[in-house]
Design a protein around this motif. Structure first.
Motif, mmCIF file in Angstrom:
data_model
loop_
_atom_site.group_PDB
_atom_site.id
_atom_site.type_symbol
_atom_site.label_atom_id
_atom_site.label_comp_id
_atom_site.label_asym_id
_atom_site.label_seq_id
_atom_site.Cartn_x
_atom_site.Cartn_y
_atom_site.Cartn_z
ATOM 1 N N UNK A 23 3.231 51.959 72.953
ATOM 2 C CA UNK A 23 3.068 51.537 71.446
ATOM 3 C C UNK A 23 3.098 50.127 70.964
ATOM 4 N N UNK A 24 2.674 50.205 69.768
ATOM 5 C CA UNK A 24 2.377 48.730 69.150
ATOM 6 C C UNK A 24 3.480 48.642 68.307
ATOM 7 N N UNK A 25 4.054 47.355 68.317
ATOM 8 C CA UNK A 25 5.231 46.950 67.176
ATOM 9 C C UNK A 25 4.904 46.051 66.379
ATOM 10 N N UNK A 26 5.467 45.993 65.217
ATOM 11 C CA UNK A 26 5.489 45.261 64.140
ATOM 12 C C UNK A 26 6.695 44.511 63.975
ATOM 13 N N UNK A 27 6.905 43.172 63.904
ATOM 14 C CA UNK A 27 8.120 42.548 63.328
ATOM 15 C C UNK A 27 8.236 42.289 62.058
ATOM 16 N N UNK A 28 9.154 42.909 61.522
ATOM 17 C CA UNK A 28 9.278 42.940 59.709
ATOM 18 C C UNK A 28 10.412 42.113 59.398
ATOM 19 N N UNK B 224 10.080 39.523 46.267
ATOM 20 C CA UNK B 224 10.599 39.216 47.414
ATOM 21 C C UNK B 224 9.400 38.838 48.285
ATOM 22 N N UNK B 225 9.872 38.581 49.617
ATOM 23 C CA UNK B 225 8.723 37.963 50.495
ATOM 24 C C UNK B 225 9.174 38.712 51.978
ATOM 25 N N UNK B 226 8.053 38.956 52.711
ATOM 26 C CA UNK B 226 8.398 39.393 54.067
ATOM 27 C C UNK B 226 7.248 38.770 54.847
ATOM 28 N N UNK B 227 7.442 38.533 56.163
ATOM 29 C CA UNK B 227 6.563 38.062 57.081
ATOM 30 C C UNK B 227 6.308 39.251 58.071
ATOM 31 N N UNK B 228 5.446 39.807 58.162
ATOM 32 C CA UNK B 228 5.099 41.036 59.196
ATOM 33 C C UNK B 228 4.254 40.511 60.176
ATOM 34 N N UNK B 229 4.905 40.473 61.456
ATOM 35 C CA UNK B 229 4.034 40.179 62.505
ATOM 36 C C UNK B 229 3.591 41.318 63.430
ATOM 37 N N UNK B 230 2.232 41.662 63.353
ATOM 38 C CA UNK B 230 1.819 42.796 64.056
ATOM 39 C C UNK B 230 1.349 42.380 65.424
#
Length: 121
Positions: free
Chosen positions: A2-7, A86-92
């Protein structure tokens, strides 16, 4: 696999909004990715913070954005009129990194600034 996302990111709110946000998180509890949520052990001064950090499957991204959108809609609880922000960086893994801004009662998603590329590793 699967593909992962870093949140990774945070939300800022007041005490009343924090309780409402925690109810939303509890309503979405999956006994797995929910464990990525955290808060300071003890509250310091006036702003309350909720943090999230986890690598989640791409297929769980809707589960997470549903929570963030619901939390963003929590109304102001005092005369100041402050909403949750808020703020999130989401690395796909495939699509790259996005910046998620929680403000004005909604979730705004844009490509992340090039300055954050070092987090794509």
């Amino acid at each position: 696999m699967g593909t992962y996302v870093s949140v990774r990111g945070w939300l800022e709110c007041d005490e009343t909004q924090l309780a409402a946000a925690q109810e939303i998180i509890a309503a979405h509890d999956d006994d797995h990715y929910t464990h990525g949520w955290g808060a300071p052990r003890r509250h310091v001064n006036w702003t309350h913070y909720l943090f999230y950090g986890a690598d989640i499957r791409d297929s769980a991204l809707d589960w997470f954005t549903d929570q963030i959108r619901a939390i963003a809609r929590i109304p102001a609880s005092d005369a100041d009129g402050d909403l949750v922000r808020g703020l999130f960086l989401v690395g796909h893994e495939v699509e790259g990194t996005a910046e998620w801004q929680v403000r004005d009662g909604r979730l705004l998603i844009t490509p992340a600034d090039i300055r954050h590329r070092y987090l794509d590793a």
